[in-house]
Design a protein around this motif. Structure first.
Motif, mmCIF file in Angstrom:
data_model
loop_
_atom_site.group_PDB
_atom_site.id
_atom_site.type_symbol
_atom_site.label_atom_id
_atom_site.label_comp_id
_atom_site.label_asym_id
_atom_site.label_seq_id
_atom_site.Cartn_x
_atom_site.Cartn_y
_atom_site.Cartn_z
ATOM 1 N N ASN A 52 0.795 -1.212 0.000
ATOM 2 C CA ASN A 52 0.000 0.000 0.000
ATOM 3 C C ASN A 52 0.836 1.275 0.000
ATOM 4 O OD1 ASN A 52 -1.173 -2.285 1.719
ATOM 5 N ND2 ASN A 52 -0.002 -1.076 3.180
ATOM 6 N N THR A 80 -4.896 -7.886 -5.963
ATOM 7 C CA THR A 80 -5.687 -6.863 -5.286
ATOM 8 C C THR A 80 -5.557 -7.084 -3.783
ATOM 9 O OG1 THR A 80 -7.638 -8.266 -5.427
ATOM 10 C CG2 THR A 80 -7.311 -6.660 -7.199
ATOM 11 N N GLY A 81 -6.286 -6.288 -2.997
ATOM 12 C CA GLY A 81 -6.265 -6.429 -1.544
ATOM 13 C C GLY A 81 -5.464 -5.351 -0.847
ATOM 14 N N TYR A 82 -5.029 -4.330 -1.600
ATOM 15 C CA TYR A 82 -4.279 -3.229 -1.013
ATOM 16 C C TYR A 82 -5.251 -2.057 -0.756
ATOM 17 C CZ TYR A 82 -0.257 -6.109 -2.088
ATOM 18 O OH TYR A 82 0.633 -7.143 -2.123
ATOM 19 N N ASP A 84 -8.027 0.363 -0.567
ATOM 20 C CA ASP A 84 -9.327 0.415 -1.219
ATOM 21 C C ASP A 84 -9.542 -0.767 -2.159
ATOM 22 O OD1 ASP A 84 -11.793 1.682 -1.429
ATOM 23 O OD2 ASP A 84 -11.229 2.743 -3.255
ATOM 24 N N GLY A 85 -8.883 -1.892 -1.843
ATOM 25 C CA GLY A 85 -9.022 -3.100 -2.642
ATOM 26 C C GLY A 85 -8.251 -3.088 -3.936
ATOM 27 N N LYS A 86 -7.398 -2.091 -4.128
ATOM 28 C CA LYS A 86 -6.704 -1.938 -5.405
ATOM 29 C C LYS A 86 -5.495 -2.868 -5.521
ATOM 30 C CE LYS A 86 -6.386 2.593 -5.070
ATOM 31 N NZ LYS A 86 -6.190 4.018 -5.367
ATOM 32 N N ASP A 220 -11.837 -1.535 6.976
ATOM 33 C CA ASP A 220 -11.501 -2.563 5.990
ATOM 34 C C ASP A 220 -10.878 -1.909 4.758
ATOM 35 O OD1 ASP A 220 -11.297 -4.831 4.466
ATOM 36 O OD2 ASP A 220 -13.456 -5.075 4.146
ATOM 37 N N GLY A 222 -8.595 -2.923 2.754
ATOM 38 C CA GLY A 222 -8.318 -3.786 1.614
ATOM 39 C C GLY A 222 -9.528 -4.431 0.981
ATOM 40 N N LYS A 223 -10.711 -4.155 1.525
ATOM 41 C CA LYS A 223 -11.946 -4.776 1.038
ATOM 42 C C LYS A 223 -11.875 -6.305 1.132
ATOM 43 C CE LYS A 223 -13.279 -0.633 -0.120
ATOM 44 N NZ LYS A 223 -14.162 0.131 0.787
ATOM 45 N N THR A 224 -11.206 -6.783 2.171
ATOM 46 C CA THR A 224 -11.066 -8.234 2.380
ATOM 47 C C THR A 224 -11.523 -8.646 3.769
ATOM 48 O OG1 THR A 224 -8.786 -7.954 3.169
ATOM 49 C CG2 THR A 224 -9.083 -8.376 0.803
ATOM 50 N N ASN A 259 -4.532 -4.819 5.361
ATOM 51 C CA ASN A 259 -5.242 -5.059 6.624
ATOM 52 C C ASN A 259 -4.403 -5.768 7.678
ATOM 53 O OD1 ASN A 259 -7.677 -3.780 5.995
ATOM 54 N ND2 ASN A 259 -8.464 -5.589 4.926
#
Length: 458
Positions: A52, A80-82, A84-86, A220, A222-224, A259
């Protein structure tokens, strides 16, 4: 000088271990004409960690023509997972770097190298400096190894996972004489400089209390967050190395990437994540960069009940300094407004990113004289690091300052975990007559990483 910049930097590493020992050298501006620096004279910079914060830091260093980003190291290829989920990962950043140099040079550039193992980076003779941008539990070992190898370092905050690791990192940087910048970029913000100079020069009278308001919760990023069930490790992600010195744990997306900060095995939650920033400014304003409080009390917290995340979601603690100044740290905005508020006998100053407010306002009209306390001025944290790599002068946020600032966050987390008032000796960096608290100054490292840490610890 017949010696090019890179050779000069390499030969100069380790020659100075204190501010008094730094020689006066040719300024960076003299080593290039019209802003152009020969590739052979650029500082070869490698990134250890491609998550990130790494994207922000890569973009911060790339425009500096004195720098050549040559290598991106990470255990994750691309996913992905950084933020904002990017997207993130080593190949993602390699592409970003190559695209930048393609635009800069006007021709296709595909020279950025990728690496899975940070030891390949610290061993390479052609790398002058490294940016350590890994999760907190992976800061100390690369820093210790890079210091011994003579690499100058930019290391993200929070500087350390534990008090003991922070002490080891600062000691290694001092022993090997490398230039070090903690990523506490608020030290390069004009609003923070102005605030701390007003406080240090008595414009608000006798300093009595400092209040640090930090965010709470476990956002959240990373949106995970919902992906907490153990699952198969992605084929392009070396999860065992990502865990490294942390305890064995089943893989799930909620545990890793951005996260990670919500699990105490890898970080300290909001107490360290934002505390490393705002407590650093509190230290600067109080004038305690090389020491700390002597007592932590009235600690209370609510902890996450998530299957994977276990850091404090609400918290409050007080620190007392030897000079009587009280430092209050809290997540309740009603008790601790977001940012840092300095309370003095004749006024107060609130400061956060981009703004500050002085009460009464007339205090802000005063001029800090040349004979008064003038603090370190930097207007760009990345450029300041490169300036200091060239000049061998101290950075805006050296390792010892980064260590002392995050130590306060660690003290707070330890008091919160034990639910006890604690007495602290900042000179010896030990708790007074408290075995349980002293045990929490460090963590047991999983092997073989613990052995590697002990080997390079000075």
């Amino acid at each position: 000088m017949n010696m090019n910049r890179r050779a000069f930097i390499r030969n100069a590493a380790g020659t100075a271990t204190s501010a008094m020992a730094f020689p006066t050298l040719i300024p960076a501006s003299a080593l290039g004409k019209n802003g152009f620096v020969n590739p052979s004279d650029r500082i070869n910079l490698a990134f250890i960690g491609a998550g990130n914060q790494a994207e922000n830091d890569v973009k911060g260093f790339l425009p500096d023509k004195r720098v050549q980003v040559t290598t991106i190291c990470d255990v994750n290829r691309k996913s992905t997972g950084y933020w904002d989920g990017k997207m993130g990962g080593r190949e993602y950043l390699m592409e970003l770097v190559d695209d930048f140099y393609t635009r800069e040079n006007g021709k296709t550039y595909k020279a950025t190298k990728g690496s899975l193992d940070f030891r390949e980076v610290t061993d390479r003779k052609d790398i002058d400096a490294v940016a350590v941008l890994t999760p907190d539990h992976w800061h100390s070992i690369p820093v210790l190894m890079a210091a011994k190898a003579g690499k100058h370092m930019y290391c993200q905050k929070p500087l350390s996972l534990t008090i003991s690791e922070g002490r080891a990192m600062s000691d290694a940087v001092k022993k090997y004489g490398v230039v070090f910048q903690t990523g506490s970029q608020q030290r390069s913000g004009p609003e923070f400089l102005r605030t701390c100079e007003l406080v240090r020069n008595g414009r608000i009278g006798k300093l009595e209390k400092v209040v640090c308001g930090l965010p709470g919760g476990t956002p959240d990023f990373g949106k995970t967050g919902q992906l907490t069930a153990p699952t198969a490790v992605p084929k392009d992600f070396d999860y065992q190395t990502w865990l490294g010195p942390a305890p064995e744990a089943p893989y799930c997306p909620a545990r890793t990437h951005v996260n990670f900060r919500w699990n105490l095995d890898y970080s300290g939650g909001m107490v360290t994540d934002w505390g490393a920033h705002h407590l650093d400014i509190a230290q600067w304003g109080i004038g305690t960069d090389h020491t700390g409080p002597v007592e932590v009390k009235n600690a209370r917290a609510k902890w996450s009940k998530d299957p994977v995340w276990n850091t404090a979601v609400e918290f409050y603690f007080e620190c007392i300094y030897e000079n009587g100044v009280q430092l209050i740290v809290g997540s309740d905005a009603a008790q601790a407004p977001r940012g840092i508020t300095f309370h003095g006998s004749e006024g107060q100053i609130w400061v956060s990113r981009g703004s500050y407010k002085v009460t009464p306002e007339k205090i802000d009209t005063t001029v800090i004289g040349d004979q008064e306390t003038r603090l370190y001025k930097s207007d760009n944290h990345y450029r300041n690091f490169i300036d200091c790599v060239i000049s061998k002068k101290p950075t805006a946020a050296p390792a010892e300052i980064g260590h002392r600032s995050v130590t306060i966050a660690h003290l707070g987390n330890i008091a919160l975990l034990l639910n006890q008032d604690l007495k602290w000796n900042p000179e010896k960096e030990t708790f007074v007559e408290n075995f349980a608290a002293n045990q929490l100054r460090s963590r047991v490292m999983r092997e073989p990483w613990g052995e590697l840490y002990r080997k390079y610890k000075v």
